[in-house]
Design a protein around this motif. Structure first.
Motif, PDB file in Angstrom:
ATOM      1  N   GLU A  32     -60.374   4.497  33.970  1.00 57.82           N
ATOM      2  CA  GLU A  32     -60.374   3.874  35.216  1.00 57.82           C
ATOM      3  C   GLU A  32     -60.444   4.702  36.470  1.00 57.82           C
ATOM      4  O   GLU A  32     -60.863   4.356  37.624  1.00 57.82           O
ATOM      5  CB  GLU A  32     -59.035   3.020  35.432  1.00 57.82           C
ATOM      6  N   ARG A 170     -44.498   5.781  41.941  1.00 60.40           N
ATOM      7  CA  ARG A 170     -44.954   6.217  43.317  1.00 60.40           C
ATOM      8  C   ARG A 170     -44.505   5.309  44.633  1.00 60.40           C
ATOM      9  O   ARG A 170     -44.270   5.631  45.663  1.00 60.40           O
ATOM     10  CB  ARG A 170     -46.640   6.325  43.218  1.00 60.40           C
ATOM     11  N   ASP A 248     -53.264  12.661  43.113  1.00 57.79           N
ATOM     12  CA  ASP A 248     -54.021  13.127  41.853  1.00 57.79           C
ATOM     13  C   ASP A 248     -54.635  14.440  42.283  1.00 57.79           C
ATOM     14  O   ASP A 248     -54.533  15.416  41.520  1.00 57.79           O
ATOM     15  CB  ASP A 248     -55.360  12.183  41.183  1.00 57.79           C
TER      16      ASP A 248
HETATM   17  O1  GYE Z   1     -52.734   8.726  39.075  1.00 56.70           O
HETATM   18  C1  GYE Z   1     -54.348   7.380  38.041  1.00 56.70           C
HETATM   19  C2  GYE Z   1     -54.759   7.049  36.794  1.00 56.70           C
HETATM   20  O2  GYE Z   1     -51.088   7.548  35.209  1.00 56.70           O
HETATM   21  C3  GYE Z   1     -50.804   9.476  36.548  1.00 56.70           C
HETATM   22  O3  GYE Z   1     -53.551   6.725  36.109  1.00 56.70           O
HETATM   23  C4  GYE Z   1     -51.733   8.455  35.801  1.00 56.70           C
HETATM   24  C5  GYE Z   1     -52.586   7.837  36.854  1.00 56.70           C
HETATM   25  C6  GYE Z   1     -53.384   8.578  37.836  1.00 56.70           C
HETATM   26  O4  GYE Z   1     -55.661   6.313  36.763  1.00 56.70           O
HETATM   27  O5  GYE Z   1     -55.590   8.116  38.872  1.00 56.70           O
END
Ligand code: GYE
Length: 328
Positions: A32, A170, A248
């Motif tokens: 994703e 978050r 990220d």
């Molecule tokens: O931030 C996001 C991803 O689980 C930390 O999953 C991960 C998150 C990340 O699709 O971009």
């Protein structure tokens, strides 16, 4: 010549046997985001570099695909299972089956709930609540730096996948800080599923519903980057008319910050490969890792550097100075 050929054949067999000896299987969520792609690549490269057998399954964001993949791994009798669950709940039954098959389980990135009765050998993940706090603290301090602390500012939030701890953590971190920051008022908060396309679509609907949006907090940078397109299409200037903070910190976010279209990104490293290989080697050597959890991220990147982004007073770093070091 014949002897050389025999030697080559024997060597091939030895290498073949050695690499077929250990099989590591990874049930990954999907693809994703930039983070996810980097995460998948990092794990694959590190495992293959050891000459171990690697079995990979991409679940395309579907829990039922992951349950199937885990059951396949069990019937293939793999030696170790790496697992990132798309959501936190609903894994009890299949993880019990993994335990019954006595295949050591290593949890990556997102942690399932209800793990009291499940055995796992190690776990690596980010501290999502802390990341959320950092997003909000950076924003609060930036607003102060702009001299706008007395102004009422409208905040919209793009949330990650509903039911994933990366999203709930978050969100909780953000709200923990914002509840004590009365001038930053959340007027809308909705999932964009951690993807660019949904980030763009949800931001478009936010912009249609609200005349005044001053701040966008996105649970990941992909959604922020998608939202930037909608902001431009609505005739607003991203990074100026709307302050944009993501999470990220892939190169694509650095580029947007350097271009002035995004304001900051909080670090969350996807580079788990070396940690996973180290853990696997220690497990193979019979060490008990005591379910250790590692949170390897520690920075925040923005245009200028120097803004406080944690409760204990850490300063942000300048994206332009750091982009060269970025591996994802
Ligand atoms: O931030 C996001 C991803 O689980 C930390 O999953 C991960 C998150 C990340 O699709 O971009």
């Amino acid at each position: 010549m014949k002897r050389l050929l025999t030697l080559a054949l024997v060597l091939c067999m030895v290498v073949g046997v050695a690499s077929a000896e250990v099989t590591i299987a990874f049930s990954q969520i999907g693809q994703e985001s930039d983070w996810r792609t980097a995460n998948t690549d990092s794990v694959k490269k590190a495992i293959e570099a050891e000459g171990w057998n690697y079995v990979y399954d991409d679940a395309q964001q579907k829990q039922e695909n992951q349950v199937k993949a885990l059951r396949n791994f069990i019937s293939q009798n793999v030696d170790y299972i790496l697992f990132t669950g798309v959501v936190s709940t609903g894994w009890d039954e299949v993880l019990k089956e993994v335990n019954e098959a006595e295949i050591p389980l290593i949890l990556l990135d997102r942690m399932p709930d209800n793990m009291d009765d499940i055995e796992y050998a190690a776990a690596f993940g980010g501290d999502f609540v802390e990341e959320g706090r950092r997003m909000a603290i950076w924003t609060k301090n930036y607003v102060e730096k702009l001299g706008r602390s007395d102004e009422e500012l409208n905040v919209v939030i793009l949330e990650g996948t509903t039911g994933a701890d990366a999203a709930t953590g978050r969100q909780n971190g953000i709200m923990e800080i914002l509840k004590d920051t009365p001038n930053l008022k959340v007027i809308a908060s909705q999932t964009g599923n951690f993807t660019r396309a949904e980030g763009q679509a949800v931001m478009e609907s936010f912009l249609k519903a609200h005349d005044k949006i001053d701040v966008l907090l996105a649970h990941n940078d992909d959604m922020a980057l998608g939202a930037i397109e909608s902001i431009k299409a609505a005739g607003k200037v991203p990074g100026k008319d709307i302050i944009i903070v993501g999470c990220d910190s892939p190169k694509t976010a650095f580029d947007a910050i350097i271009a002035g279209e995004m304001n900051a990104t909080i670090e969350c490293t996807p580079l788990y490969g070396p940690f996973v290989v180290d853990a696997l080697k220690r497990l193979m050597a019979g060490e008990d890792l005591g379910r250790e959890l590692i949170h390897p991220e520690e920075s925040c990147f923005d245009a200028e550097g120097g803004i406080v982004f944690t409760l204990d007073g850490k300063l942000s770093e300048k994206a332009a100075d750091k982009i060269g070091e970025r591996q994802y």
